[in-house]
Write an enzyme that holds these catalytic residues in place. Structure first.
Site, PDB file in Angstrom:
ATOM      1  N   GLY A   1     -38.708 -29.166  25.702  1.00  0.00           N
ATOM      2  CA  GLY A   1     -39.277 -30.291  24.980  1.00  0.00           C
ATOM      3  C   GLY A   1     -38.682 -30.362  23.582  1.00  0.00           C
ATOM      4  O   GLY A   1     -37.786 -29.591  23.221  1.00  0.00           O
TER       5      GLY A   1
ATOM      6  N   PHE B   1     -32.697 -24.083  19.237  1.00  0.00           N
ATOM      7  CA  PHE B   1     -33.887 -23.360  18.793  1.00  0.00           C
ATOM      8  C   PHE B   1     -34.055 -22.063  19.574  1.00  0.00           C
ATOM      9  O   PHE B   1     -33.460 -21.850  20.628  1.00  0.00           O
ATOM     10  CB  PHE B   1     -35.148 -24.219  18.949  1.00  0.00           C
ATOM     11  CG  PHE B   1     -35.469 -24.614  20.368  1.00  0.00           C
ATOM     12  CD1 PHE B   1     -36.061 -23.724  21.254  1.00  0.00           C
ATOM     13  CD2 PHE B   1     -35.196 -25.899  20.838  1.00  0.00           C
ATOM     14  CE1 PHE B   1     -36.353 -24.090  22.568  1.00  0.00           C
ATOM     15  CE2 PHE B   1     -35.486 -26.277  22.137  1.00  0.00           C
ATOM     16  CZ  PHE B   1     -36.077 -25.358  23.006  1.00  0.00           C
TER      17      PHE B   1
ATOM     18  N   MET C   1     -39.383 -30.113  19.357  1.00  0.00           N
ATOM     19  CA  MET C   1     -40.122 -29.147  18.552  1.00  0.00           C
ATOM     20  C   MET C   1     -41.622 -29.466  18.551  1.00  0.00           C
ATOM     21  O   MET C   1     -42.030 -30.569  18.196  1.00  0.00           O
ATOM     22  CB  MET C   1     -39.583 -29.165  17.130  1.00  0.00           C
ATOM     23  CG  MET C   1     -40.197 -28.142  16.209  1.00  0.00           C
ATOM     24  SD  MET C   1     -39.385 -28.161  14.596  1.00  0.00           S
ATOM     25  CE  MET C   1     -39.717 -29.866  14.095  1.00  0.00           C
TER      26      MET C   1
ATOM     27  N   GLY D   1     -34.767 -36.201  25.104  1.00  0.00           N
ATOM     28  CA  GLY D   1     -33.915 -37.345  24.781  1.00  0.00           C
ATOM     29  C   GLY D   1     -34.306 -37.995  23.463  1.00  0.00           C
ATOM     30  O   GLY D   1     -35.448 -38.414  23.279  1.00  0.00           O
TER      31      GLY D   1
ATOM     32  N   HIS E   1     -32.095 -32.949  31.073  1.00  0.00           N
ATOM     33  CA  HIS E   1     -31.908 -31.705  30.320  1.00  0.00           C
ATOM     34  C   HIS E   1     -32.845 -31.564  29.128  1.00  0.00           C
ATOM     35  O   HIS E   1     -32.806 -30.554  28.437  1.00  0.00           O
ATOM     36  CB  HIS E   1     -30.460 -31.594  29.830  1.00  0.00           C
ATOM     37  CG  HIS E   1     -30.170 -32.222  28.499  1.00  0.00           C
ATOM     38  ND1 HIS E   1     -30.475 -33.537  28.196  1.00  0.00           N
ATOM     39  CD2 HIS E   1     -29.605 -31.705  27.370  1.00  0.00           C
ATOM     40  CE1 HIS E   1     -30.097 -33.792  26.953  1.00  0.00           C
ATOM     41  NE2 HIS E   1     -29.576 -32.706  26.424  1.00  0.00           N
TER      42      HIS E   1
END
Length: 477
Positions: A375, A201, A377, A403, A400
């Site tokens: 995070g 994104f 979306m 999840g 990262h």
């Protein structure tokens, strides 16, 4: 199945999988543990059987099933006695995140957010098979494989300070394009400056909360400030490089007599021809990814300039930092009280180096490396800083992202993209995507809570929370 060591730390004992050389370590809260697939635990234990593994096979709180290694997995292997494994890196080599600061405030951007999001979606190609506005030559492709973000900056897509604020200065030395196949080159050549699809994104955000004012000041962050987060990787080039070398390493397992409990753990002795050929090609993909994010950064700046009628310098559009996920790197760490060179595999994990570490940019060396945790979306992302404790606990690694807890196929049966879009817009978040199904696949409910995941690494001391950012506009593939 697992044994509690302390809050947020669990052991997978030797014996869970025959041949384990070290225990497993799972860094997760009790509530997050309840949602971990047993197959993920198996993958962590399987990695512990690989030759030369040091200390533990580890997984971060965003851990979920992956190819061979769990996504969120971290493992370090002795330089001489260990192995290199594509499954410990992943197909999207150097999928990573960068954050651009601005001197704009939320109230200045909100009236323009629909036009801004639309322009970003238009100016940065996204989606499966998306093609770049650049027509790169074979020589330029080689330069990107060798020099990463530095090539992009020298080609006019950024400024020198950008590379100074990238992990590894935006490129890893030792790449060799001769180990990249024609097919990988063909796939990568037309994709510079493209987001791709899936969870990638381009997001306009604002700083919602500051947790550590001293570190936030060093990072140039204040409440209400608008930032831009870019999440993408090495596109078709990286995927093909992984695919190509998996074939060779699948044969190498037999050649070198390495016993593996899962064929997806294909590997070879770290100094073998097969492993080094893979490593040199993987470095090409990692460098390509940094070049890709750098080109996107340039087009993002151009878009802001057009929307706000000011140049990027006046808008304060400096790169805060760029971190890599999905990469194996040769690093020096202390193991059993002695310094040792190890190949650290971070599969869906972020480097989190401490204050005073020589690889942390000079501007941040007093406070530690910025650690960027996106995070899902429509949910918060976080900026943290690396710690000394991380070097002892996790080879300087943190989580990262949030999840996944649901496959993309399942998500499309549970959610309607148009409904999710309308719900997000009701919260003041503008979304643009190539198709409603993309929004459904990436719905907030498909992921763990980013706040809960980040709290685990914060409480463990692996990385410390600095700031939280909230989305205003999201462009997706």
């Amino acid at each position: 199945m697992v044994r509690k060591l302390s809050d947020n730390s669990w052991e997978i004992p030797i014996g869970r999988t025959p041949g384990m050389r070290v225990p497993g370590r799972l860094f997760v809260s009790e509530s997050l543990l309840e949602g971990i697939d047993p197959g993920t635990i198996d993958q962590i234990a399987n990695v512990a059987t690989l030759p030369g593994i040091q200390k533990y096979s580890m997984a971060m709180p965003d851990a979920h099933l992956g190819y061979g290694f769990a996504i969120g997995g971290v493992a370090a292997f002795d330089r001489e006695e260990g192995i290199l494994s594509p499954g410990g890196v992943g197909f999207d080599i150097n999928c990573g995140v960068r954050l651009i600061r601005t001197n704009l405030q939320k109230e200045e951007v909100v009236p323009h957010i629909e036009a801004l999001t639309e322009a970003l979606f238009h100016n940065v190609p996204s989606g499966v098979g998306s093609k770049s506005r650049i027509r790169a030559s074979d020589r330029e492709l080689d330069d990107a494989f060798l020099h990463g973000a530095r090539w992009a900056v020298e080609a006019g897509y950024g400024v020198e300070a950008d590379t100074e604020h990238c992990e590894a200065d935006g490129f890893l030395d030792g790449a060799d394009p001769s180990h990249v196949s024609t097919k990988a080159r063909t796939r990568g050549k037309p994709q510079f400056g493209t987001l791709g699809s899936g969870n990638h994104f381009l997001e306009v955000q604002y700083v919602d909360e500051i947790y550590d004012r001293d570190v936030a000041s060093a990072f140039g962050l204040v409440e209400g400030q608008v930032t831009v987060m870019i999440h993408c990787g090495s596109r078709g080039a990286g995927h093909q490089i992984c695919t190509d070398h998996l074939r060779e390493l699948s044969q190498a397992v037999k050649k070198y007599g390495i016993q593996i409990p899962d064929k997806q753990l294909a590997c070879a002795p770290a100094q073998s021809r097969e492993a080094q050929n893979y490593f040199k090609a993987m470095l090409c993909a990692a460098n390509y990814a940094w070049a890709n994010r750098q080109v996107i950064t340039h087009w993002t700046r151009e878009t802001f300039e057009k929307i706000f009628g000011r140049d990027a310098d006046d808008l304060g559009m400096d790169l805060l930092y760029d971190v890599a996920h999905n990469v194996a790197k040769l690093e020096e760490h202390r193991v059993d009280g002695k310094k040792k060179e190890v190949y650290v595999h971070r599969k869906g994990a972020t480097r989190a180096f401490p204050p005073e570490h020589p690889e942390v940019p000079a501007a941040y060396r007093a406070v530690g490396q910025p650690v960027l945790i996106p995070g899902s979306m429509g949910t918060p992302s976080f900026i943290l800083c690396g710690t000394k404790e991380a070097m002892d606990i996790s080879f300087g690694s943190a989580c990262h992202g949030a999840g996944r807890i649901m496959s993309r196929a399942h998500a499309k049966t549970e959610f309607r993209g148009q409904t999710i879009k309308e719900n997000l817009e009701a919260q003041g978040i503008t979304v643009r995507a190539t198709h409603p199904s993309v929004i459904a696949e990436e719905a907030p409910g498909v992921y763990k809570s980013s706040s809960e995941v980040v709290n685990v690494v914060h409480e463990l001391g692996i990385a410390r929370k600095v700031a939280r950012v909230i989305p205003l506009g999201v462009a997706k593939g």
